[in-house]
Scaffold this motif. Sequence first.
Motif, short mmCIF file in Angstrom:
data_model
loop_
_atom_site.label_atom_id
_atom_site.label_comp_id
_atom_site.label_asym_id
_atom_site.label_seq_id
_atom_site.Cartn_x
_atom_site.Cartn_y
_atom_site.Cartn_z
N PHE A 28 -12.36 -2.59 20.76
CA PHE A 28 -11.00 -1.98 21.16
C PHE A 28 -10.32 -2.77 19.21
N LEU A 29 -11.11 -3.64 19.17
CA LEU A 29 -10.45 -4.57 18.21
C LEU A 29 -11.08 -4.34 16.96
N SER A 30 -10.80 -4.40 16.24
CA SER A 30 -11.21 -4.17 14.83
C SER A 30 -12.05 -5.94 13.69
N ASN A 31 -12.53 -5.72 13.53
CA ASN A 31 -12.79 -7.20 13.07
C ASN A 31 -11.94 -8.11 12.51
N ALA A 32 -10.86 -7.77 11.69
CA ALA A 32 -10.30 -8.50 11.25
C ALA A 32 -9.56 -9.41 12.47
N GLU A 33 -8.76 -8.05 13.58
CA GLU A 33 -8.54 -8.61 14.43
C GLU A 33 -8.97 -9.66 15.77
N MET A 34 -9.45 -9.71 15.71
CA MET A 34 -10.78 -10.59 16.47
C MET A 34 -10.93 -11.78 16.01
N VAL A 35 -10.43 -12.02 15.00
CA VAL A 35 -10.50 -12.94 14.04
C VAL A 35 -8.88 -13.91 14.58
N LEU A 78 -5.84 -12.18 16.42
CA LEU A 78 -5.58 -12.68 17.67
C LEU A 78 -5.79 -13.68 18.31
N PRO A 79 -7.14 -14.30 18.37
CA PRO A 79 -6.52 -16.33 18.24
C PRO A 79 -6.06 -16.81 17.99
N MET A 80 -6.13 -16.60 16.98
CA MET A 80 -5.17 -17.42 15.48
C MET A 80 -3.99 -17.34 16.33
N VAL A 81 -3.03 -16.40 16.23
CA VAL A 81 -1.89 -16.11 16.87
C VAL A 81 -2.11 -16.58 17.94
N LEU A 82 -1.98 -16.08 19.53
CA LEU A 82 -2.52 -17.00 20.15
C LEU A 82 -2.03 -18.71 20.38
N CYS A 83 -3.42 -18.99 19.04
CA CYS A 83 -3.60 -20.83 18.85
C CYS A 83 -1.92 -20.95 18.31
N SER A 98 -1.84 -12.58 27.99
CA SER A 98 -2.71 -11.69 28.73
C SER A 98 -3.14 -10.95 27.84
N ILE A 99 -2.16 -10.94 26.81
CA ILE A 99 -2.09 -9.14 25.22
C ILE A 99 -3.79 -9.83 25.62
N THR A 100 -3.90 -10.58 24.46
CA THR A 100 -4.93 -11.37 24.17
C THR A 100 -6.34 -10.60 24.95
N THR A 101 -6.31 -11.23 26.49
CA THR A 101 -7.12 -11.21 27.24
C THR A 101 -7.51 -9.74 27.29
N LEU A 102 -6.64 -9.17 27.53
CA LEU A 102 -6.59 -7.60 27.50
C LEU A 102 -7.04 -6.50 26.47
N ALA A 103 -6.69 -7.30 24.87
CA ALA A 103 -7.41 -6.94 23.64
C ALA A 103 -8.49 -6.78 23.88
N PHE A 104 -8.91 -7.87 24.07
CA PHE A 104 -10.55 -8.27 24.22
C PHE A 104 -11.77 -7.52 25.41
#
Length: 168
Positions: A32-39, A41-46, A20-26
């Motif tokens: 609302f995301l930095s370039n590093a966070e875009m990379v 965040l999906p890795m943390v979800l996985c 849910s946080i991943t969906t809301l963050a995107f």
Amino acid sequence: YQIRSFFVTLIVFNVELMASITTLAFARDSAFLSNAEMVVLPMVLCLTILLAVFTVLILVQYEWRKAMFIYYPLSIITTAYYLYKLVDVAIEFHDYTSTPDHCSTPEGNYQSVAAVLLLACILGILAYPAIITVACITHHNFGKGLKNIGGKKEVPPTISVSLENCII
């Protein structure tokens, strides 16, 4: 048995919260995301999903004591992200009311997205001590066997039929 089931439920809750946080963050085209966070965040979800599957299907199911120590440090990664996102959203809360520069049309007010992100991060941070506490209790109970709390169940008597006395 109930503690073990509660532990599995908390792990599933953590995965759903992270998704849910991943969906809301995107939201709003990742404005609302930095370039590093875009990379990251999906890795943390996985990682959260893989850790949950590994924990539920292998560690808890087969009561693998030594490998359970892998779960404890790896589970802190999601909580660290919850804490990071909580601070990030709290600092940049005013950005959720403005229209980003790269959007051609105004998309409205995203304060509700920010509020839900804050709430989800707070829930994730509060759930972590519960998850670790229940994980420790579950880990402590490994090897003791699962016990049915409901009392003894009577086994119906078996009826044996002998074909020796039958006339064909």
